[in-house]
Design a protein around this motif. Structure first.
Motif, PDB file in Angstrom:
ATOM      1  N   PHE A  60     -49.335 123.722  -9.514  1.00  0.00           N
ATOM      2  CA  PHE A  60     -49.446 124.931  -8.712  1.00  0.00           C
ATOM      3  C   PHE A  60     -49.009 124.665  -7.280  1.00  0.00           C
ATOM      4  CE2 PHE A  60     -52.564 125.765 -12.085  1.00  0.00           C
ATOM      5  CZ  PHE A  60     -52.210 127.067 -12.439  1.00  0.00           C
ATOM      6  N   GLY A  61     -48.360 125.667  -6.708  1.00  0.00           N
ATOM      7  CA  GLY A  61     -47.971 125.590  -5.298  1.00  0.00           C
ATOM      8  C   GLY A  61     -48.227 126.935  -4.647  1.00  0.00           C
ATOM      9  N   PHE A  62     -48.369 126.954  -3.347  1.00  0.00           N
ATOM     10  CA  PHE A  62     -48.644 128.192  -2.609  1.00  0.00           C
ATOM     11  C   PHE A  62     -47.631 128.293  -1.480  1.00  0.00           C
ATOM     12  CE2 PHE A  62     -51.152 130.324   0.842  1.00  0.00           C
ATOM     13  CZ  PHE A  62     -51.229 131.561   0.237  1.00  0.00           C
ATOM     14  N   ASP A  63     -46.974 129.450  -1.386  1.00  0.00           N
ATOM     15  CA  ASP A  63     -45.924 129.601  -0.371  1.00  0.00           C
ATOM     16  C   ASP A  63     -46.359 130.513   0.777  1.00  0.00           C
ATOM     17  OD1 ASP A  63     -45.907 132.102  -1.477  1.00  0.00           O
ATOM     18  OD2 ASP A  63     -43.960 131.908  -2.449  1.00  0.00           O
ATOM     19  N   PHE A  64     -47.647 130.605   1.010  1.00  0.00           N
ATOM     20  CA  PHE A  64     -48.277 131.447   2.040  1.00  0.00           C
ATOM     21  C   PHE A  64     -48.337 132.910   1.630  1.00  0.00           C
ATOM     22  CE2 PHE A  64     -46.656 128.038   5.041  1.00  0.00           C
ATOM     23  CZ  PHE A  64     -47.867 127.382   5.037  1.00  0.00           C
ATOM     24  N   PHE A 115     -52.560 115.756  -5.933  1.00  0.00           N
ATOM     25  CA  PHE A 115     -53.854 116.053  -6.549  1.00  0.00           C
ATOM     26  C   PHE A 115     -53.642 116.319  -8.032  1.00  0.00           C
ATOM     27  CE2 PHE A 115     -56.950 118.939  -8.302  1.00  0.00           C
ATOM     28  CZ  PHE A 115     -58.159 118.448  -7.844  1.00  0.00           C
ATOM     29  N   LEU A 116     -54.292 115.544  -8.869  1.00  0.00           N
ATOM     30  CA  LEU A 116     -54.109 115.626 -10.318  1.00  0.00           C
ATOM     31  C   LEU A 116     -55.466 115.551 -10.984  1.00  0.00           C
ATOM     32  CD1 LEU A 116     -51.240 113.210 -11.431  1.00  0.00           C
ATOM     33  CD2 LEU A 116     -51.502 115.605 -12.058  1.00  0.00           C
ATOM     34  N   GLU A 117     -55.748 116.484 -11.879  1.00  0.00           N
ATOM     35  CA  GLU A 117     -57.019 116.448 -12.574  1.00  0.00           C
ATOM     36  C   GLU A 117     -56.824 116.996 -13.979  1.00  0.00           C
ATOM     37  OE1 GLU A 117     -60.602 117.082  -9.875  1.00  0.00           O
ATOM     38  OE2 GLU A 117     -60.826 118.693 -11.343  1.00  0.00           O
ATOM     39  N   GLN A 118     -57.412 116.343 -14.959  1.00  0.00           N
ATOM     40  CA  GLN A 118     -57.312 116.852 -16.329  1.00  0.00           C
ATOM     41  C   GLN A 118     -58.016 118.199 -16.453  1.00  0.00           C
ATOM     42  OE1 GLN A 118     -58.929 114.127 -19.187  1.00  0.00           O
ATOM     43  NE2 GLN A 118     -57.563 112.455 -18.594  1.00  0.00           N
ATOM     44  N   PHE A 119     -57.444 119.093 -17.249  1.00  0.00           N
ATOM     45  CA  PHE A 119     -58.185 120.325 -17.549  1.00  0.00           C
ATOM     46  C   PHE A 119     -58.434 120.490 -19.037  1.00  0.00           C
ATOM     47  CE2 PHE A 119     -54.808 122.968 -19.276  1.00  0.00           C
ATOM     48  CZ  PHE A 119     -53.655 122.424 -18.722  1.00  0.00           C
ATOM     49  N   GLY A 120     -58.033 119.510 -19.840  1.00  0.00           N
ATOM     50  CA  GLY A 120     -58.334 119.596 -21.265  1.00  0.00           C
ATOM     51  C   GLY A 120     -57.328 118.843 -22.109  1.00  0.00           C
ATOM     52  N   ALA A 121     -57.751 118.496 -23.314  1.00  0.00           N
ATOM     53  CA  ALA A 121     -56.846 117.881 -24.291  1.00  0.00           C
ATOM     54  C   ALA A 121     -56.634 118.908 -25.398  1.00  0.00           C
ATOM     55  CB  ALA A 121     -57.458 116.610 -24.851  1.00  0.00           C
ATOM     56  N   LEU A 129     -51.915 120.127  -7.806  1.00  0.00           N
ATOM     57  CA  LEU A 129     -51.854 121.048  -6.676  1.00  0.00           C
ATOM     58  C   LEU A 129     -50.974 120.438  -5.603  1.00  0.00           C
ATOM     59  CD1 LEU A 129     -55.640 122.033  -6.475  1.00  0.00           C
ATOM     60  CD2 LEU A 129     -53.805 123.194  -7.703  1.00  0.00           C
ATOM     61  N   ILE A 130     -49.995 121.228  -5.145  1.00  0.00           N
ATOM     62  CA  ILE A 130     -49.042 120.724  -4.165  1.00  0.00           C
ATOM     63  C   ILE A 130     -48.919 121.685  -3.003  1.00  0.00           C
ATOM     64  CG2 ILE A 130     -46.632 120.163  -3.729  1.00  0.00           C
ATOM     65  CD1 ILE A 130     -46.251 119.225  -6.395  1.00  0.00           C
TER      66      ILE A 130
END
Lengths: 248, 248
Positions: free
Chosen positions: B17-21, B77-83, B118-119
């Motif tokens: 995911f990224g956010f461009d304002f 930022f990296l986090e598992q959300f499921g297998a 998240l970037i």
């Protein structure tokens, strides 16, 4: 018995928590390997409840199958808490010896998916089962010998549980359908490793509109019988809708 | 280039995911297969950023490697959300044709571990990369063609993100080091798909002691320059210690 083909390098491991009205427990399976000549135990430790997935089932089904086998129960609360694929998951001489001994074609490289399971202790009679499965107090785990990386997985599950009970009403999975406020307080104290002032705790519970008092009371207790409560998921779902909070 | 041995039936997929304002975006990779005779596209859709793990790396390293390759960035930022291991993950004729076409020895039965990344958009220049990777507004995904079960994975990641931003300060990963309160409000509105009253929002932010005002202000903007703020993880960690709340 139908024999299933296993997927050699994918397993699930269940960290099953139970509450006995006093403390938080976890379900472990004994792992034992006896030297035929000397009769001495070459391996004697514990594993989580886990196994490889079959090639005709998905991850959730594999976890449910394993729990059904150990407890006889369906519909257990089950939620993933992480996938684990460290290179050294199965690297100790003991673990290698064990895998050779049981010789079921498991691969060197095994990724396991961890499941958090919550059970109302009063619903399960483990003594009826043929496998050597028992409850251990969570506080004992630090001192115990455990197979593979299962102690590490246990602590990741405990962390996930402690994080989740603060934001979701999953603690109620550990209680019978009817419970007293003292039992609820003991549960939260066991889960969070803290103690609450009784009055403050009850004030907080009064704000949980989904914890509903019943007319029913305890029977045959040596003290003044306490009122029973129940958890209503319906009320919970209804009342949480509006609550978008980002005060983190 | 060193060639690595892949584990054929275990992959990771990153939902970046990224956010461009203005809006929330997700990074997707184009998948294309052209019929040599007719020049027509037999397959033209998008995948998440993912690949199989190598036999000499763990899951987290595989996810980090893939993101480094696509964005040039470390420390994302990296986090598992499921297998995910449903039996029909790779069952469409298109997906089967694709796997045959690229012919890299992947297995029929693939379990994938989903990572939420998240970037800060401003830190990454995708045009420099050789793969056809681009940002798509999250609102467009419903209408898009996606490979395998990647649309399903995307929505699971979005749900996990929306759940997490309410209880952890991870939204700040999507902002530059310095940000204005309007940018912060726009971000939370984009994440939660809602809109906040400006005054109420600022009252809430005032309670987030880890969002710290700076003397620095915006420069060269056509409106009154707004003050910059920063997120302090140190202050966050320090102030959340006492807050054991179970009002869920």
């Amino acid at each position: 018995m139908i024999s299933h083909k296993i997927v050699p390098n994918i397993s699930v491991d269940c960290v099953v928590f139970g509450f006995d009205f006093e403390k938080l427990n976890v379900l472990l399976v004994k792992r034992e390997m006896i030297d035929e000549k000397s009769g001495k135990a070459l391996i004697s430790d514990h594993t989580l409840a886990g196994y490889h997935i079959f090639d005709d089932e998905d991850l959730d089904s594999a976890a449910a199958r394993i729990l059904k086998g150990l407890t006889g129960l369906d519909n257990i609360f089950l939620e993933q808490f992480g996938a684990f694929g460290q290179l050294d998951r199965v690297s100790s001489p003991k673990d290698k010896m064990w895998l050779e001994y049981i010789n079921q074609g498991f691969a060197d490289r095994i990724v396991t998916v961890g499941y958090l399971a919550l059970i109302d202790n009063t619903k399960v009679t483990l003594t009826l089962k043929d496998r050597d499965v028992s409850w251990f107090p969570v506080s004992m785990i630090a001192e115990m010998e455990m197979a593979f990386d299962h102690k590490f997985l246990f602590y990741r599950a405990l962390e996930a549980l402690q994080r989740k009970v603060k934001v979701e009403p999953i603690a109620f999975e550990l209680l019978p359908d009817y419970f007293t406020l003292s039992q609820l307080q003991k549960l939260y104290e066991a889960l969070l490793g803290t103690s609450f002032d009784k009055r403050n705790f009850r004030k907080k519970v009064a704000q949980m509109h989904y914890v509903i008092p019943l007319k029913k009371k305890q029977q045959g207790v040596p003290h003044k019988p306490a009122q029973f409560y129940l958890f209503s998921r319906e009320v919970y779902e209804k009342t949480r809708k509006g609550r978008i909070s980002f005060i983190i």
